[in-house]
Scaffold this motif. Sequence first.
Motif, PDB file in Angstrom:
ATOM      1  N   GLY A   1       0.789  -1.226   0.000  1.00  0.00           N
ATOM      2  CA  GLY A   1       0.000   0.000   0.000  1.00  0.00           C
ATOM      3  C   GLY A   1       0.821   1.276   0.000  1.00  0.00           C
ATOM      4  O   GLY A   1       0.253   2.380   0.035  1.00  0.00           O
ATOM      5  N   TYR A   2       2.146   1.147  -0.056  1.00  0.00           N
ATOM      6  CA  TYR A   2       3.017   2.320  -0.048  1.00  0.00           C
ATOM      7  C   TYR A   2       3.779   2.410  -1.376  1.00  0.00           C
ATOM      8  O   TYR A   2       4.020   1.386  -2.021  1.00  0.00           O
ATOM      9  N   PRO A   3       4.175   3.615  -1.811  1.00  0.00           N
ATOM     10  CA  PRO A   3       4.925   3.744  -3.067  1.00  0.00           C
ATOM     11  C   PRO A   3       6.124   2.805  -3.087  1.00  0.00           C
ATOM     12  O   PRO A   3       6.890   2.745  -2.116  1.00  0.00           O
ATOM     13  N   ALA A   4       6.284   2.087  -4.201  1.00  0.00           N
ATOM     14  CA  ALA A   4       7.321   1.050  -4.282  1.00  0.00           C
ATOM     15  C   ALA A   4       8.727   1.600  -4.082  1.00  0.00           C
ATOM     16  O   ALA A   4       9.614   0.897  -3.593  1.00  0.00           O
ATOM     17  N   ASP A   5       8.947   2.864  -4.456  1.00  0.00           N
ATOM     18  CA  ASP A   5      10.287   3.452  -4.319  1.00  0.00           C
ATOM     19  C   ASP A   5      10.497   4.114  -2.957  1.00  0.00           C
ATOM     20  O   ASP A   5      11.534   4.749  -2.733  1.00  0.00           O
ATOM     21  N   LYS A   6       9.535   3.958  -2.051  1.00  0.00           N
ATOM     22  CA  LYS A   6       9.643   4.585  -0.736  1.00  0.00           C
ATOM     23  C   LYS A   6       9.659   3.565   0.400  1.00  0.00           C
ATOM     24  O   LYS A   6       9.352   3.913   1.550  1.00  0.00           O
ATOM     25  N   VAL A   7       9.993   2.318   0.107  1.00  0.00           N
ATOM     26  CA  VAL A   7      10.066   1.303   1.157  1.00  0.00           C
ATOM     27  C   VAL A   7      11.441   0.642   1.151  1.00  0.00           C
ATOM     28  O   VAL A   7      12.092   0.553   0.109  1.00  0.00           O
ATOM     29  N   PHE A   8      11.866   0.191   2.329  1.00  0.00           N
ATOM     30  CA  PHE A   8      13.122  -0.543   2.453  1.00  0.00           C
ATOM     31  C   PHE A   8      13.029  -1.448   3.685  1.00  0.00           C
ATOM     32  O   PHE A   8      12.138  -1.292   4.534  1.00  0.00           O
ATOM     33  N   TYR A   9      13.911  -2.410   3.757  1.00  0.00           N
ATOM     34  CA  TYR A   9      13.978  -3.286   4.927  1.00  0.00           C
ATOM     35  C   TYR A   9      15.055  -2.784   5.887  1.00  0.00           C
ATOM     36  O   TYR A   9      16.081  -2.231   5.465  1.00  0.00           O
ATOM     37  N   LEU A  10      14.808  -3.003   7.180  1.00  0.00           N
ATOM     38  CA  LEU A  10      15.768  -2.627   8.206  1.00  0.00           C
ATOM     39  C   LEU A  10      16.010  -3.831   9.111  1.00  0.00           C
ATOM     40  O   LEU A  10      15.070  -4.397   9.668  1.00  0.00           O
ATOM     41  N   LYS A  11      17.286  -4.224   9.257  1.00  0.00           N
ATOM     42  CA  LYS A  11      17.627  -5.325  10.147  1.00  0.00           C
ATOM     43  C   LYS A  11      17.803  -4.786  11.565  1.00  0.00           C
ATOM     44  O   LYS A  11      18.637  -3.913  11.817  1.00  0.00           O
ATOM     45  N   ILE A  12      16.994  -5.289  12.487  1.00  0.00           N
ATOM     46  CA  ILE A  12      17.019  -4.818  13.876  1.00  0.00           C
ATOM     47  C   ILE A  12      18.316  -5.263  14.537  1.00  0.00           C
ATOM     48  O   ILE A  12      18.700  -6.435  14.488  1.00  0.00           O
ATOM     49  N   GLU A  13      19.014  -4.306  15.208  1.00  0.00           N
ATOM     50  CA  GLU A  13      20.343  -4.571  15.743  1.00  0.00           C
ATOM     51  C   GLU A  13      20.398  -4.717  17.251  1.00  0.00           C
ATOM     52  O   GLU A  13      21.466  -4.991  17.813  1.00  0.00           O
ATOM     53  N   ASP A  14      19.282  -4.525  17.950  1.00  0.00           N
ATOM     54  CA  ASP A  14      19.311  -4.642  19.407  1.00  0.00           C
ATOM     55  C   ASP A  14      17.953  -5.102  19.918  1.00  0.00           C
ATOM     56  O   ASP A  14      17.020  -5.332  19.128  1.00  0.00           O
ATOM     57  N   ASP A  15      17.860  -5.238  21.228  1.00  0.00           N
ATOM     58  CA  ASP A  15      16.605  -5.666  21.863  1.00  0.00           C
ATOM     59  C   ASP A  15      15.942  -4.530  22.629  1.00  0.00           C
ATOM     60  O   ASP A  15      15.192  -4.759  23.581  1.00  0.00           O
TER      61      ASP A  15
END
Length: 257
Positions: free
Chosen positions: A163-177
């Motif tokens: 549902g969001y513009p395809a060029d405005k999304v990215f993945y983020l790998k969580i680095e802490d708890d």
Amino acid sequence: MEKATNMSFVRCQAPDKMEPDKNQKGNMGMSRVGERVKEARISANVSQKQLAKKLGVAESFIADVELGRKIMNENMINRISKALKVDLNDVSMVAADDDLKEEREAKKPEVPSFKSGKPQEGTQEIWNQAFGSVLKNVPVYDYSFNSPKETKQLPVYSNKIEGYPADKVFYLKIEDDDMIGYRIAKGDIALVHSVKELDKSSIYFIEYNNNRMVRQIKKLDNTKALIISNSGSVKTETASIKEIKVIGKLIKLEITL
């Protein structure tokens, strides 16, 4: 509304004693269906308009059925039987499966063929363009946000992902708890919508005091916001909105088991 299938037939000359081909049989079957429906409707003293209204279809659909121009499935025949209070459900009323299969086969798009395991000239490019229009390589970043560590493919619908513009999304790998209390743990991967401003209470990827982090942010007013973490116990900090650099809003989480 019930959808009817349009069928086309090719007329050809043949010897008098030759058996009718499948198209001719299908056409005759449709005519018998239409005649039976018309007879039942007239006997029930129901107009085409009234019957169409009962079935939730267009009046033109009923007219086409009675003229043998439209084909009906068994469900529609049962509905007409119920509406007219007669039994129309016999074998002669239903189009032959072979006829329907033949029409569906004729409507199938051509699939590029391959010889000796090698794509024909230009075929590979066609496939690349086709899949490229429905799948997108979404970059996966760590908190440094310098360059992607990998990519993950996601489907694109109307130029949007989730549902969001395809060029405005990215993945983020969580680095802490720091957000384990929200079930966001180290090693999980979050899908993030790239934004620059806070719009409501949500979980954001931000830069604050020269550190990048994932936090829940609640706007208190137009100048202040509450920064919330939960590593097992909730911690809050009030900060000026101007001091918070918003990088993106988390919209989906992929949990690592």
